[in-house]
Design an enzyme around this catalytic site. Structure first.
Site, short mmCIF file in Angstrom:
data_model
loop_
_atom_site.label_atom_id
_atom_site.label_comp_id
_atom_site.label_asym_id
_atom_site.label_seq_id
_atom_site.Cartn_x
_atom_site.Cartn_y
_atom_site.Cartn_z
N CYS A 84 36.91 18.95 73.44
CA CYS A 84 35.49 18.68 73.61
C CYS A 84 34.63 19.21 72.46
O CYS A 84 33.44 18.93 72.40
CB CYS A 84 35.01 19.26 74.93
N LYS B 103 24.47 16.96 79.58
CA LYS B 103 25.59 16.38 80.32
C LYS B 103 25.21 16.07 81.76
O LYS B 103 25.89 15.28 82.43
CB LYS B 103 26.79 17.33 80.30
N HIS C 272 30.19 14.00 80.65
CA HIS C 272 30.87 14.72 79.57
C HIS C 272 31.64 13.72 78.70
O HIS C 272 32.64 13.13 79.13
CB HIS C 272 31.82 15.74 80.19
N PHE D 80 39.04 22.44 75.72
CA PHE D 80 40.32 22.93 76.24
C PHE D 80 41.16 23.47 75.08
O PHE D 80 41.19 22.89 73.99
CB PHE D 80 41.09 21.81 76.93
#
Length: 415
Positions: free
Chosen positions: A163, A335, A340, A401
């Protein structure tokens, strides 16, 4: 080092298919969430997402080209075309050897891979794949296609950091120009992961909201009853340019890219550091790189995904970084409106920050109903309604992540 300015913007988002429509959606607190149209969601826990709406790629791209592009690359091409047109640059007068592309995508052509594997599974075991399978699915192909389309022969590569991908792309483009290695770079990111494997995979992680009965308000950053993020898709493109080069050609300058930070949580595959350590370090790094004081920052566009752990960790980090100034900031998560966009999040959120700088309006965090006792109520999280204020400097956070963190500092152009 050279100064880096923003001279063009393009956006293709779940709340608007061009820059002005996107900004209108941000200002007015529009939710992009709706039932998924791409596939039958009957057996899925989550049946909604923030899809790009009313988008016909044939309105923008040649039919022959479309056969060779995954949707994520189509999004990239459309947003880039708008950004280049917005910049007013005459490509015939541009030194194309000093113009490049650095583009971010966390996943790339996920739908292409899913489709080809599913088609193979229907057969008798003989592998019959589309010859464009690999070039359509790889995460760097959008950068390559942009350079081919517009003739940019300078730096060309992709950043992949989940992300944080497009924020890292913007940071890398800034550095390339700061060091005098390019005059202009197209940067940003795109993602198109609203596919069975995207929804199913994130469902398996329990990362997505399952608020199917109230999908419009499912993305609830900082709300006590948030239950996960809403998957989005789209693209954001920025034209970054060396200041003197922009002035020489008479470009309109929309903002200045002043600094960036990049850190790792070194903690967990998917969960944030519980004390926000990586987030804290990356914000400090970006502000230091911009040669600003903490008190100079007016607005933080947060990562703010609407996950139980992530929102708390980020607010803890903001309080520790800014101290007393934390309560004087405007903070919001766009968001809540767009969902997202994974690897494209940093691009469209940087654009949101630039629009805030130019218009003096903070986009809201919509869908707030109940305060979370674990989040300091003294923080101004710009709930539900946009707020006007003087804005000179914006901090944009994206965390991915793997513990990847990126922050960007954008400033109002002051000549």
């Amino acid at each position: 080092m050279k100064r880096v300015v923003v001279t063009g913007l393009g956006a293709l988002t779940p709340i608007g298919n061009n820059l002005q429509a996107y900004y209108h959606g941000l200002q007015n607190g529009v939710s992009g969430a709706a039932p998924i149209t791409r596939f039958d969601t009957t057996e899925f826990k989550t049946k909604f997402a923030c899809e790009v709406k009313d988008f016909d790629p044939k309105d923008h791209l040649d039919r022959r080209e479309l056969r060779r592009m995954d949707l994520y690359a189509q999004f990239a091409m459309v947003a880039t075309k708008e950004a280049i047109e917005h910049s007013g640059v005459d490509l015939e007068k541009l030194d194309l050897d000093r113009a490049g592309v650095i583009w971010g995508s966390g996943i790339g052509g996920l739908a292409t891979l899913e489709h080809e594997v599913a088609e193979h599974a229907k057969g008798n075991g003989t592998p019959r794949y589309n010859p464009f399978t690999v070039p359509k699915m790889i995460a760097d192909i959008a950068a390559g296609l942009i350079s081919i389309q517009f003739g940019f022969r300078g730096v060309n590569y992709a950043t992949v950091s989940a992300c944080a991908s497009s924020s890292h792309a913007i940071a890398a483009a800034m550095d390339y120009i700061r060091l005098g290695r390019a005059d202009m770079i197209i940067t940003g990111g795109s993602e198109a992961s609203v596919a069975k494997v995207g929804i199913g995979g994130f469902n398996a992680m329990k990362a997505l909201s399952t608020r199917n009965d109230d999908y419009k308000t499912a993305s609830r950053p900082f709300d006590k009853d948030r239950d996960g993020f809403v998957l989005g898709e789209g693209a954001g493109a920025l034209v970054l340019e060396e200041y003197e080069h922009a002035i020489k050609r008479g470009a309109t300058i929309y903002a200045e890219v002043l600094g960036a930070g990049a850190t790792a949580d070194a903690h967990h595959m998917t969960a944030p550091h519980p004390e926000g350590l990586g987030a804290m370090n990356v914000m400090k790094m970006a502000i230091k790189d911009a040669k600003l004081n903490l008190e100079d920052i007016d607005y933080v566009n947060v990562h703010g995904t609407s996950t139980p752990l992530g929102d708390i960790a980020e607010t803890i980090a903001i309080k520790r970084v800014f101290g007393d100034h934390a309560t004087k900031l405007n903070i919001s998560s766009t968001k809540s409106m767009t969902g997202h966009l994974l690897g494209a999040a940093g691009a469209i959120e940087s654009i949101a920050g630039i629009m805030a700088l130019n218009h003096g309006i903070i986009p809201p965090t919509i869908n707030h109903f109940t305060d979370d006792p674990e989040i300091d109520s003294a923080l101004n999280l710009t709930f539900n309604v946009a707020q006007e204020r003087e804005i000179n400097y914006v901090l944009s956070n994206t965390f991915g992540f793997g513990g990847h963190n990126s922050s960007l500092v954008l400033g109002k152009f002051k000549g």
